[in-house]
Design a protein around this motif. Structure first.
Motif, mmCIF file in Angstrom:
data_model
loop_
_atom_site.group_PDB
_atom_site.id
_atom_site.type_symbol
_atom_site.label_atom_id
_atom_site.label_comp_id
_atom_site.label_asym_id
_atom_site.label_seq_id
_atom_site.Cartn_x
_atom_site.Cartn_y
_atom_site.Cartn_z
ATOM 1 N N ASN A 174 107.895 41.993 -5.782
ATOM 2 C CA ASN A 174 107.658 42.449 -7.143
ATOM 3 C C ASN A 174 106.669 41.529 -7.842
ATOM 4 O OD1 ASN A 174 109.675 44.378 -6.683
ATOM 5 N ND2 ASN A 174 111.260 42.982 -7.409
ATOM 6 N N GLU A 175 106.101 42.012 -8.925
ATOM 7 C CA GLU A 175 105.161 41.207 -9.695
ATOM 8 C C GLU A 175 105.812 39.939 -10.232
ATOM 9 O OE1 GLU A 175 103.183 43.468 -12.707
ATOM 10 O OE2 GLU A 175 102.536 45.003 -11.283
ATOM 11 N N TYR A 200 112.107 40.584 -4.948
ATOM 12 C CA TYR A 200 111.871 41.564 -3.883
ATOM 13 C C TYR A 200 112.723 42.805 -4.097
ATOM 14 C CZ TYR A 200 109.514 37.800 -1.455
ATOM 15 O OH TYR A 200 108.638 36.788 -1.119
ATOM 16 N N THR A 201 112.158 43.946 -3.779
ATOM 17 C CA THR A 201 112.868 45.222 -3.806
ATOM 18 C C THR A 201 112.912 45.757 -2.389
ATOM 19 O OG1 THR A 201 112.119 45.714 -6.055
ATOM 20 C CG2 THR A 201 112.873 47.579 -4.726
ATOM 21 N N GLU A 230 117.690 44.781 -4.885
ATOM 22 C CA GLU A 230 116.709 43.754 -5.237
ATOM 23 C C GLU A 230 117.325 42.372 -5.091
ATOM 24 O OE1 GLU A 230 113.955 45.797 -8.619
ATOM 25 O OE2 GLU A 230 115.841 44.924 -9.310
#
Length: 66
Positions: free
Chosen positions: A4-5, A9-10, A22
């Motif tokens: 993710n930005e 984490y996804t 996530e």
């Protein structure tokens, strides 16, 4: 698994629709998705729903085009 930005984490499981989790780190995201998968399977069993199974089949390209 995608980063993710914000740095977390996804994780999604394509063979289990809606099974997403996530985590702030790679390791935690993996731990969370394992729990999500276990929960998905448990609910599917209780509801009498089929549990999708993904099977990988190696691609044999030696006979391609024949």
């Amino acid at each position: 698994m995608e980063q993710n930005e914000d740095g977390g984490y996804t994780v999604t499981v394509p063979s289990l629709p809606g099974c997403v989790s996530e985590g702030p780190t790679w390791e935690e995201a993996l731990a969370h998705i394992e729990e999500a998968i276990a929960g998905y399977v448990e609910v599917a069993r209780k509801l009498g729903k089929p549990i999708p199974v993904e099977v990988s089949v190696p691609l044999n390209t030696s006979n391609a085009g024949t």
